[in-house]
Design an enzyme around this catalytic site. Sequence first.
Site, short mmCIF file in Angstrom:
data_model
loop_
_atom_site.label_atom_id
_atom_site.label_comp_id
_atom_site.label_asym_id
_atom_site.label_seq_id
_atom_site.Cartn_x
_atom_site.Cartn_y
_atom_site.Cartn_z
NE ARG A 56 -42.42 66.97 -60.89
CZ ARG A 56 -42.12 66.02 -59.99
NH1 ARG A 56 -41.85 66.34 -58.73
NH2 ARG A 56 -42.08 64.77 -60.35
CG ASP B 136 -40.90 64.03 -55.79
OD1 ASP B 136 -41.01 64.29 -57.00
OD2 ASP B 136 -41.57 63.16 -55.21
C1 LIG Z 1 -46.71 66.62 -61.12
C2 LIG Z 1 -46.58 67.36 -59.84
C3 LIG Z 1 -45.47 67.13 -59.04
C4 LIG Z 1 -45.32 67.83 -57.84
N1 LIG Z 1 -44.17 67.68 -57.11
C5 LIG Z 1 -43.99 68.44 -56.03
C6 LIG Z 1 -42.74 68.43 -55.34
O1 LIG Z 1 -41.79 67.73 -55.71
N2 LIG Z 1 -42.61 69.22 -54.24
C7 LIG Z 1 -43.64 70.04 -53.80
O2 LIG Z 1 -43.45 70.76 -52.83
N3 LIG Z 1 -44.83 70.06 -54.44
C8 LIG Z 1 -45.02 69.28 -55.54
N4 LIG Z 1 -46.23 69.34 -56.18
C9 LIG Z 1 -47.39 69.99 -55.55
C10 LIG Z 1 -47.47 71.46 -55.89
O3 LIG Z 1 -46.40 72.13 -55.29
C11 LIG Z 1 -48.80 72.08 -55.42
O4 LIG Z 1 -48.90 71.95 -54.05
C12 LIG Z 1 -50.04 71.45 -56.06
O5 LIG Z 1 -49.81 71.12 -57.39
C13 LIG Z 1 -51.22 72.43 -56.01
O6 LIG Z 1 -50.92 73.59 -56.71
P1 LIG Z 1 -51.48 73.96 -58.16
O7 LIG Z 1 -50.32 74.39 -58.98
O8 LIG Z 1 -52.25 72.87 -58.73
O9 LIG Z 1 -52.31 75.27 -57.94
P2 LIG Z 1 -53.52 75.64 -56.96
O10 LIG Z 1 -53.69 77.11 -57.08
O11 LIG Z 1 -53.30 75.06 -55.61
O12 LIG Z 1 -54.74 74.90 -57.62
C14 LIG Z 1 -55.28 75.24 -58.89
C15 LIG Z 1 -56.51 74.39 -59.11
O13 LIG Z 1 -56.16 73.02 -59.21
C16 LIG Z 1 -57.07 72.18 -58.55
N5 LIG Z 1 -56.41 71.56 -57.38
C17 LIG Z 1 -55.17 71.86 -56.90
N6 LIG Z 1 -54.87 71.06 -55.84
C18 LIG Z 1 -55.93 70.28 -55.64
C19 LIG Z 1 -56.22 69.26 -54.70
N7 LIG Z 1 -55.36 68.92 -53.77
N8 LIG Z 1 -57.42 68.65 -54.78
C20 LIG Z 1 -58.31 68.98 -55.74
N9 LIG Z 1 -58.09 69.94 -56.66
C21 LIG Z 1 -56.92 70.59 -56.62
C22 LIG Z 1 -58.21 73.08 -58.13
O14 LIG Z 1 -59.14 73.11 -59.18
C23 LIG Z 1 -57.52 74.41 -57.97
O15 LIG Z 1 -58.40 75.50 -58.08
C24 LIG Z 1 -46.36 68.71 -57.42
C25 LIG Z 1 -47.47 68.94 -58.22
C26 LIG Z 1 -47.58 68.29 -59.43
C27 LIG Z 1 -48.75 68.59 -60.29
#
Ligand SMILES: Cc1cc2nc3c(=O)[nH]c(=O)nc-3n(C[C@H](O)[C@H](O)[C@H](O)COP(=O)(O)OP(=O)(O)OC[C@H]3O[C@@H](n4cnc5c(N)ncnc54)[C@H](O)[C@@H]3O)c2cc1C
Length: 282
Positions: free
Chosen positions: A159, A109
Site C-alpha cells: 500500500r 501498517d
Molecule cells: C487507506 C490508507 C491507509 C493509510 N495507512 C497509512 C500508514 O500505514 N502509515 C502512514 O504513515 N500513513 C497512512 N495513511 C495516511 C497517509 O499517509 C496520509 O497521511 C493521508 O492519506 C493524507 O494524505 P493524502 O494522500 O490523502 O494527501 P493530502 O495531500 O494530504 O490530501 C489530499 C486531499 O485529500 C483530502 N484529505 C486528506 N486528508 C484529510 C483529512 N485528514 N481530513 C479531511 N480531508 C482530507 C483533502 O481534500 C486534501 O486536499 C493511510 C492513508 C490511507 C488513505
Amino acid sequence: MGLLTLMARRFVAGKTADTAMAAVRKLNEQKICTTLDILGEDVTDRDEATRCADAYIGLLERIAQEKVDSNVSVKLTMMGLDIDKQFCLDNVRRVVQAAARVGNWVRIDIEGSNVTQETFDIAHALHAENSNVAAAVQAYLYRSEEDIRKLNEAGVAVRLCKGAYKEPKQVAFQNKRDVNANFSKLMRLLLEEGTDPAIATHDTKLINECKELVARNGIGKDQFEFQMLFGIRNALQRQLADEGYRVRCYVPFGTHWLPYFLRRLRERRANVMFVLKNLFRR
Ligand SMILES: Cc1cc2nc3c(=O)[nH]c(=O)nc-3n(C[C@H](O)[C@H](O)[C@H](O)COP(=O)(O)OP(=O)(O)OC[C@H]3O[C@@H](n4cnc5c(N)ncnc54)[C@H](O)[C@@H]3O)c2cc1C
C-alpha cells in the site's frame, strides 16, 4: 459526550466491533471493500499486546462468519514491537495464521521511522511463511524506493501512502511537492512491477494520474486498488467504485482513537480550524 469524541466520530467507526461491522456492511453495499483497524499503538505491556492480537483473531473470525468483504490492518507497536521484536513477530504470526485459516489476509501498517526497518523485517519474515501478508510504504521517506524494490522482488503487496508521522529532514521529504513527486514515481514502480498494489490517497491529482497510467499501460482495473480513509472523500470513494475500480476503505474503530484522530487533524488545516471554531463557540 466530549466535543473531541463527537468530532472523532467523523474518522472512526465507533468504539466496538459491532459499530465497525455495521459501517463495513454499509460500505460493502456501495461496492467498497474495507480493511478493519483496531485502534491502538505504542503498547508497552505484554499482556495487553497479547490481548490485542486475540482481538484481531476474533475480528477475523467474525469477518468470515458474517461474510463481509474486509481484511485487517495491524500496527506492530500495538502487537508489542516496542517491547521485543521476537515477541511482536510471534504475536502477529498468530493473527496471520488465523487469517490464513479463514482465507483472509493481513496488512501491516507503517508507523514512525524509528520502527521502519523492524516493520519490514517482520513483514518479509511473515510473508516468507504465509503469503497472506501485505505491507505499506510512505512516499515521504527517502528510503522507500529501495524498500519497494525489495518488497516487489519478494512478491509482497504494497500500500503506497504519503506518510502521516512527523519526520525529520534527515529521513523524509519535508514539502508537499517533493512528497507528491516521490509518490508519482513510486506509484509507477508499483503498478509496473509490484504485486496487487494499493494506491492510498485522497489526492485527486494523483488518483487521476493513476487512472491515466493504468489506461495507457493496459493494466486492468482488477490488478490494483484505490484506498481511502473512513470519513474522508466519501463521494469520491463511491464514484471510483461506480466507475468499476476496486476501492478499499480503511475503517478504524475502538477506544484508543486520539493519536489517529490527531494525525487526521494535522493533515489538513481545515480540520484544525474546525476544531478551534467549535471550541470557541462553546
Ligand atoms: C487507506 C490508507 C491507509 C493509510 N495507512 C497509512 C500508514 O500505514 N502509515 C502512514 O504513515 N500513513 C497512512 N495513511 C495516511 C497517509 O499517509 C496520509 O497521511 C493521508 O492519506 C493524507 O494524505 P493524502 O494522500 O490523502 O494527501 P493530502 O495531500 O494530504 O490530501 C489530499 C486531499 O485529500 C483530502 N484529505 C486528506 N486528508 C484529510 C483529512 N485528514 N481530513 C479531511 N480531508 C482530507 C483533502 O481534500 C486534501 O486536499 C493511510 C492513508 C490511507 C488513505
